[in-house]
Design an enzyme around this catalytic site. Structure first.
Site, mmCIF file in Angstrom:
data_model
loop_
_atom_site.group_PDB
_atom_site.id
_atom_site.type_symbol
_atom_site.label_atom_id
_atom_site.label_comp_id
_atom_site.label_asym_id
_atom_site.label_seq_id
_atom_site.Cartn_x
_atom_site.Cartn_y
_atom_site.Cartn_z
ATOM 1 N N PHE A 1 0.835 -1.203 0.000
ATOM 2 C CA PHE A 1 0.000 0.000 0.000
ATOM 3 C C PHE A 1 0.871 1.255 0.000
ATOM 4 O O PHE A 1 0.622 2.209 -0.747
ATOM 5 C CB PHE A 1 -0.929 0.028 1.217
ATOM 6 C CG PHE A 1 -1.603 1.364 1.405
ATOM 7 C CD1 PHE A 1 -2.757 1.680 0.701
ATOM 8 C CD2 PHE A 1 -1.067 2.328 2.251
ATOM 9 C CE1 PHE A 1 -3.360 2.922 0.841
ATOM 10 C CE2 PHE A 1 -1.658 3.569 2.400
ATOM 11 C CZ PHE A 1 -2.813 3.869 1.687
ATOM 12 N N GLU A 2 1.900 1.256 0.845
ATOM 13 C CA GLU A 2 2.782 2.426 0.929
ATOM 14 C C GLU A 2 3.456 2.705 -0.413
ATOM 15 O O GLU A 2 3.573 3.868 -0.819
ATOM 16 C CB GLU A 2 3.820 2.233 2.040
ATOM 17 C CG GLU A 2 3.198 2.281 3.424
ATOM 18 C CD GLU A 2 4.100 1.779 4.528
ATOM 19 O OE1 GLU A 2 4.007 2.317 5.646
ATOM 20 O OE2 GLU A 2 4.902 0.851 4.293
#
Length: 156
Positions: free
Chosen positions: A95-96
């Site tokens: 996600f990051e």
């Protein structure tokens, strides 16, 4: 000017924890780095799975505030160093990478696993700016200008 780094990577297995610890130490040696934000050091109210005197870990308040802290840190960072473990991929780290890529932040991806024997998803491979194959390289890597280089490992 020294760079502010967001250090992304899971710390949920011994291998991941070692990668984060070694990367943090290498980055501290690098003269082109001014600040390192490591999310595990900035959990809301210092709460972790092993240290949770108020019973907050996993609850809405802890999750919301920890998420917001990480988003703010990514927004403020000049770029990111992403640590990747091919044997135990961390969805939070994925996600990051997506968030940082959407914010147009350069991403230095570090994976010590065999890139030819362990393919990664094309969305991850195409979202990184440069790939290093050893955490040790972070101590001398020039973060003043991170030139884009295509990912050379296997992609699925």
């Amino acid at each position: 000017m020294q760079k502010q780094i967001y250090l992304a990577g899971g710390w949920f297995t011994p291998k991941q924890a070692s990668l984060v610890e070694r990367a943090h130490a290498a980055l501290k040696q690098n003269p082109t780095i001014g600040y390192i934000h490591s999310p595990q050091e900035h959990q809301y109210k210092g709460v972790t799975e092993d240290h949770d005197p108020e019973g907050m870990f996993g609850g809405y308040e802890w999750a919301n505030q920890t998420y917001q802290n990480d988003i703010t840190a990514m927004d403020l960072a000049d770029m990111a160093v992403v640590l990747w473990d091919m044997q135990d991929e961390d969805t939070g780290t994925a996600f990051e990478v997506g968030y940082l890529n959407a914010c147009h932040k350069p991403i230095v991806f570090v994976c010590e696993d065999d890139l030819q024997a362990n393919p990664i998803n094309l969305m991850l491979a195409k979202g990184i700016t440069q790939c290093l194959t050893s955490v040790d390289e972070l101590a001398t890597f020039d973060f003043q200008f991170v030139a884009g280089e295509p990912y050379t490992g296997q992609i699925v």
